[in-house]
Design an enzyme around this catalytic site. Structure first.
Site, PDB file in Angstrom:
ATOM      1  N   GLY A  36      12.826   7.845 -17.898  1.00  0.00           N
ATOM      2  CA  GLY A  36      11.971   8.316 -18.993  1.00  0.00           C
ATOM      3  C   GLY A  36      11.274   9.609 -18.606  1.00  0.00           C
ATOM      4  N   HIS A  37      10.655   9.608 -17.427  1.00  0.00           N
ATOM      5  CA  HIS A  37      10.004  10.837 -16.950  1.00  0.00           C
ATOM      6  C   HIS A  37      11.032  11.971 -16.835  1.00  0.00           C
ATOM      7  CE1 HIS A  37       7.249   7.776 -14.902  1.00  0.00           C
ATOM      8  NE2 HIS A  37       6.409   8.478 -15.621  1.00  0.00           N
ATOM      9  N   LYS A 149       6.553   6.544 -25.929  1.00  0.00           N
ATOM     10  CA  LYS A 149       6.267   5.215 -25.362  1.00  0.00           C
ATOM     11  C   LYS A 149       4.772   4.935 -25.436  1.00  0.00           C
ATOM     12  CE  LYS A 149       6.388   1.937 -21.972  1.00  0.00           C
ATOM     13  NZ  LYS A 149       5.451   2.385 -20.969  1.00  0.00           N
ATOM     14  N   MET A 184      11.447   1.820 -20.404  1.00  0.00           N
ATOM     15  CA  MET A 184      11.200   2.151 -19.000  1.00  0.00           C
ATOM     16  C   MET A 184       9.712   2.375 -18.773  1.00  0.00           C
ATOM     17  SD  MET A 184      14.321   4.474 -17.761  1.00  0.00           S
ATOM     18  CE  MET A 184      15.991   3.830 -17.877  1.00  0.00           C
ATOM     19  N   SER A 185       9.237   1.895 -17.613  1.00  0.00           N
ATOM     20  CA  SER A 185       7.827   2.028 -17.260  1.00  0.00           C
ATOM     21  C   SER A 185       7.695   1.956 -15.748  1.00  0.00           C
ATOM     22  CB  SER A 185       7.016   0.891 -17.893  1.00  0.00           C
ATOM     23  OG  SER A 185       5.730   0.804 -17.296  1.00  0.00           O
TER      24      SER A 185
HETATM   25  P1  AMP Z   1       3.086   7.973 -16.920  1.00  0.00           P
HETATM   26  O1  AMP Z   1       3.581   8.482 -15.605  1.00  0.00           O
HETATM   27  O2  AMP Z   1       3.376   6.522 -17.151  1.00  0.00           O
HETATM   28  O3  AMP Z   1       1.659   8.361 -17.202  1.00  0.00           O
HETATM   29  O4  AMP Z   1       3.947   8.718 -18.023  1.00  0.00           O
HETATM   30  C1  AMP Z   1       4.051  10.114 -18.048  1.00  0.00           C
HETATM   31  C2  AMP Z   1       4.686  10.521 -19.342  1.00  0.00           C
HETATM   32  O5  AMP Z   1       5.973   9.914 -19.440  1.00  0.00           O
HETATM   33  C3  AMP Z   1       3.885  10.077 -20.569  1.00  0.00           C
HETATM   34  O6  AMP Z   1       3.935  11.103 -21.552  1.00  0.00           O
HETATM   35  C4  AMP Z   1       4.644   8.853 -21.023  1.00  0.00           C
HETATM   36  O7  AMP Z   1       4.530   8.606 -22.406  1.00  0.00           O
HETATM   37  C5  AMP Z   1       6.053   9.244 -20.667  1.00  0.00           C
HETATM   38  N1  AMP Z   1       6.903   8.056 -20.541  1.00  0.00           N
HETATM   39  C6  AMP Z   1       6.712   6.995 -19.727  1.00  0.00           C
HETATM   40  N2  AMP Z   1       7.682   6.080 -19.914  1.00  0.00           N
HETATM   41  C7  AMP Z   1       8.499   6.576 -20.872  1.00  0.00           C
HETATM   42  C8  AMP Z   1       9.684   6.110 -21.518  1.00  0.00           C
HETATM   43  N3  AMP Z   1      10.232   4.929 -21.217  1.00  0.00           N
HETATM   44  N4  AMP Z   1      10.247   6.893 -22.449  1.00  0.00           N
HETATM   45  C9  AMP Z   1       9.703   8.089 -22.789  1.00  0.00           C
HETATM   46  N5  AMP Z   1       8.595   8.585 -22.217  1.00  0.00           N
HETATM   47  C10 AMP Z   1       8.003   7.846 -21.277  1.00  0.00           C
END
Ligand code: AMP
Length: 280
Positions: A36-37, A149, A184-185
């Protein structure tokens, strides 16, 4: 790719890049990169001359009982992955550099942050908007890419950028999913195998809801009753919220229309997961 650790060097780079009339895209992240990232990075790279990815596990967006201490961190792996997507700068500041002694400012968006994740995680969005505001000032991007997401986060950031008149194009990127549908997370690594299976309930329930709306369902309560039942049929799943809202205002809707989005937050074991889908 260069790794920058200090706000001062980040600003110097941004000033040089702007002076050279090159455009800058920013993807803010907390690291522990998954596809995702990486998709956000590739999309952002297409939209500007230079790509900055920030990697900062932002302490002020975590509640006291949340997972700040155990949040996954791996700078070396993340740097390799970011470089492979065409990132020019990985900005990875220390918490003390972003919030030095005496730091006292909070950037907050009212209204949009009262519901959904904002209601369950008091102070979370103030932490997000404060850090994103600071990142915008340090990196000086013309474009910033965020994932759908975190649907509410994207709405809140769009509001902040409009209200504060930042000349930044905020781009939303569709949710990237595992082959079986799980969004994805970075937090998916917390899931034990049986929890990973139960977590599939979220995306399955959303897909089922989409089908029911496509087949003519317009009543939110009836739709959510079915979704709730499907989610709770999975072992170890508790629902934090389940809501149909207008996609821009985030106001709850009794009847489903072309602007409706279905959002869910649930605990699977002790791991909090979120997902959402537009309703056709
Ligand atoms: P995070 O590292 O979880 O703070 O996420 C960083 C960026 O990636 C944020 O803009 C999230 O919305 C995006 N993001 C995280 N997981 C996904 C995903 N599965 N699909 C799309 N964007 C994502």
């Amino acid at each position: 790719m260069e790794i920058i650790h200090t706000p001062r060097e980040m600003t110097a780079w941004a000033n040089r890049t702007r002076a050279a009339a090159e455009t800058i895209a920013l993807v803010p992240t907390m690291g522990a990169f998954h596809d995702g990232h990486l998709a956000l990075m590739r999309a952002a790279a297409q939209r500007a001359d230079r790509l900055v990815v920030s990697l900062f596990v932002n302490p002020i967006q975590f509640g006291a009982s949340e997972d700040l201490d155990r949040y996954p961190r791996n700078l070396k792996r993340d740097a390799e992955l970011a470089a492979a997507q065409g990132t020019d700068i990985l900005f990875a500041p220390a918490a003390e550099a972003m919030y030095p002694r005496g730091f006292a400012t909070k950037v907050g968006v009212a209204g949009l942050t009262d519901t959904l994740c904002g209601a369950s995680r008091p102070g979370h969005f103030d932490g997000v908007t404060t850090v994103v505001a600071k990142l915008f000032n340090l990196v000086k991007p013309q474009v910033a890419v965020f994932g759908e997401k975190d649907f509410q986060q994207l709405a809140v950031i769009r509001r902040m950028v409009a209200d504060l008149a930042w000349d930044i194009d905020v781009v939303g990127h569709p949710i990237v999913r595992e082959a079986d549908g799980l969004a994805m997370s970075s937090r998916n690594v917390y899931l034990a195998p049986e929890e990973r299976q139960a977590a599939l309930g979220l995306s399955r329930a959303l897909a089922h809801a989409r089908q029911r709306v496509a087949a003519g369902e317009t009543d939110t309560e009836r739709l959510l009753a079915g979704v709730r039942q499907a989610l709770l049929a999975r072992p170890g799943v508790t629902i934090d919220y389940l809501s149909v809202v207008h996609g821009q205002s985030l106001v709850a809707q009794e009847r489903i229309d072309a602007d409706s989005v279905l959002l869910v937050a649930a605990l699977v074991g002790t791991t909090r997961l979120i997902d959402n889908t537009p309703l056709p």
